[in-house]
Design an enzyme around this catalytic site. Structure first.
Site, PDB file in Angstrom:
ATOM      1  N   GLY A  27      38.301  41.497  27.616  1.00  0.00           N
ATOM      2  CA  GLY A  27      37.040  40.785  27.796  1.00  0.00           C
ATOM      3  C   GLY A  27      36.724  40.505  29.247  1.00  0.00           C
ATOM      4  O   GLY A  27      37.643  40.219  30.003  1.00  0.00           O
ATOM      5  N   CYS A  68      42.915  39.800  39.502  1.00  0.00           N
ATOM      6  CA  CYS A  68      41.952  39.589  40.590  1.00  0.00           C
ATOM      7  C   CYS A  68      42.412  38.361  41.376  1.00  0.00           C
ATOM      8  O   CYS A  68      41.638  37.481  41.709  1.00  0.00           O
ATOM      9  CB  CYS A  68      40.512  39.449  40.088  1.00  0.00           C
ATOM     10  SG  CYS A  68      40.261  38.092  38.975  1.00  0.00           S
TER      11      CYS A  68
END
Ligand SMILES: C[S@@+](CC[C@H](N)C(=O)[O-])C[C@H]1O[C@@H](n2cnc3c(N)ncnc32)[C@H](O)[C@@H]1O
Length: 444
Positions: free
Chosen positions: A266, A382
């Site tokens: 997601g 990230c």
């Protein structure tokens, strides 16, 4: 002086962020629409709201100094007004009179005369020095702490960045400055639908430097572009494109049987790129996402692609083993994407890292169990925080005997991604989010 509607909107954003943990960039557009604020006024409201959210640490130190007490002892709504005022004084070209008078007017409208006098006094003190002089006066003496203060980042985040930069920690100031810059919008041209060259021509953008599918846009609303509306292109950071590409490029032992898995899918950006590349070879992608609303986003992003979405926990997915390629784009602190959310840097804490590394380790282990011998897992975040990146990978290699591939070789033409075998992208070097990726092959 009456209350200025532009500053009132900026103040409401600060309040929503402080009181209900709202995201500034989700609250502001609605407020601007409701109040019919546009053009230069909207740009000013944005600058004030986002800027004050970002620089909270610096502003609070100056406010505490001027008020002679900790900001924790100042009422929240009053503190918002002070932050907005000090931001204007230290970080904009707005004249001191305008900054002080508009703040006093906001305080008077909300609290009456007594507290407006306090606001006036604190702002006058704050205005006695420039931002640089306040840094000289209030910043810690250690070099990382000083840069953290100057660029308004929590010290623990600046230290984590310095650790990850290693020998190149001299770039820390550039990296922290990059977190305050508005990121260029990156589009991905969906393989098989449109080339980056065509997409650049149609959108007036520029082809990306690192990903063969990337196009940079100078401005405008990408959602209005025809190729985006038609699903031929989407907004996706170029670093994220490289993560998905590294998985597809990694050398397997034995042929690719075409079973790919995205274990943390997601909202579906990487699953869509993987799906488009899989479609070319008639391969199949399974995408796992435990949160239903995010799984729905994956379905939307991949609806015409060979991607099956599973709403399950990646640690216990119930999927059958034997995957050729698995992406573990793990939930992380997001410290590598701070430029996307003005308040994000002040929301995170070292405790988040402690919790997340447990989940990251478990997800990587689960992926390993689903991988066939000779198959490859790409682990990515990230965040450049070493505890979330190289430590997770090193621990996994130690426990499983995984073979670390040279990830840099999976990113041909991309320079300066570190000494390997993992690769680390950086906003100030590559113009991407600070994506980390490591490719691990299971011994046969
Ligand atoms: C960094 S995001 C993935 C971004 C995605 N790969 C993309 O490119 O759009 C991490 C995702 O992992 C999901 N997640 C959290 N816990 C998980 C778990 N136990 N198993 C699998 N996914 C999980 C989160 O809901 C989130 O959507």
């Amino acid at each position: 002086m009456s209350v200025d509607p532009v500053r009132e909107v900026a103040l409401e954003v600060l309040r929503a962020v402080r009181e209900r943990d709202a995201y500034a960039n989700l609250v502001l557009p609605g407020l601007l629409r409701d109040r019919h604020i546009s053009g230069r006024d909207a740009a000013l409201a944005t600058e004030l709201a986002y800027g004050a959210c970002r620089t909270k640490g610096l502003l609070d130190a100056v406010i505490a100094h001027g008020a002679g007490r900790s900001v924790d002892e100042i009422d929240g709504p009053l503190l918002d007004i002070l932050r907005l005022g000090v931001y204007q004084l230290l970080r904009t070209r707005i004249g001191a009179h305008a900054a002080v008078d508009t703040s006093v007017a906001l305080a008077r409208a909300e609290f009456g005369t007594g507290k407006s006098g306090f606001v006036n006094a604190v702002l006058r003190r704050a205005g006695e020095k420039s931002a640089e002089e306040w840094v000289e006066t209030l910043a810690p003496v250690d070099p990382v702490g000083r840069l953290a203060f100057e660029y308004a980042h929590p010290a623990w985040i600046a230290q984590a960045f310095a650790d990850a930069l290693g020998e190149r920690a001299g770039e820390l100031g550039d990296l922290l400055a990059a977190d305050d810059e508005r990121p260029v919008v990156h589009l991905v041209a969906r393989p098989g639908e449109i080339t980056a060259e065509e997409l650049a021509l149609v959108t007036g953008g520029e082809q990306g430097r690192w990903s063969p599918y990337a196009v940079y846009l100078e401005g405008g609303d990408p959602g209005r572009l025809e190729p985006v509306r038609e699903g031929m292109a989407a907004v996706q950071d170029e670093g994220s494109q490289l993560v998905a590409l590294s998985l597809t490029r990694a050398p397997l032992e034995g042929p690719d049987g075409g079973r790919w898995l995205d274990l943390c899918a997601g909202p579906g950006g990487k699953a869509a790129l993987l799906g488009a590349l899989a479609a070319i070879d008639r391969f199949q992608v399974d995408a796992v996402e435990p949160a239903e609303h995010r799984a729905e986003l994956v379905r939307k992003a991949t609806h015409d692609l060979p991607v099956r979405v599973h709403v399950v926990d990646g640690r216990d997915s119930g999927l059958g083993p034997g995957y050729d390629r698995i992406l573990v784009d793990a939930p992380c602190t997001g410290l590598g994407a701070l430029r996307r959310r003005p308040e994000a840097r002040w929301r995170r804490s070292p405790a988040d890292v402690r919790d997340l590394v447990v989940l990251q380790r478990e997800l990587l282990t689960a992926a390993w169990d689903l991988l066939r011998p000779g198959g490859v897992v790409v682990y990515s975040t990230c965040s450049p925080h070493l505890a979330e990146t190289v430590s997770i990978v090193a621990d996994h290699v130690r426990r499983t005997g995984a073979v670390e591939l040279d990830t840099r070789e999976l990113l041909p033409g991309v320079t300066d991604v570190g000494d390997g075998p993992a690769a680390q992208l950086w906003p100030h070097r590559h113009g991407t989010d600070a994506m980390f990726m490591a490719a691990l092959r299971k011994p046969v």
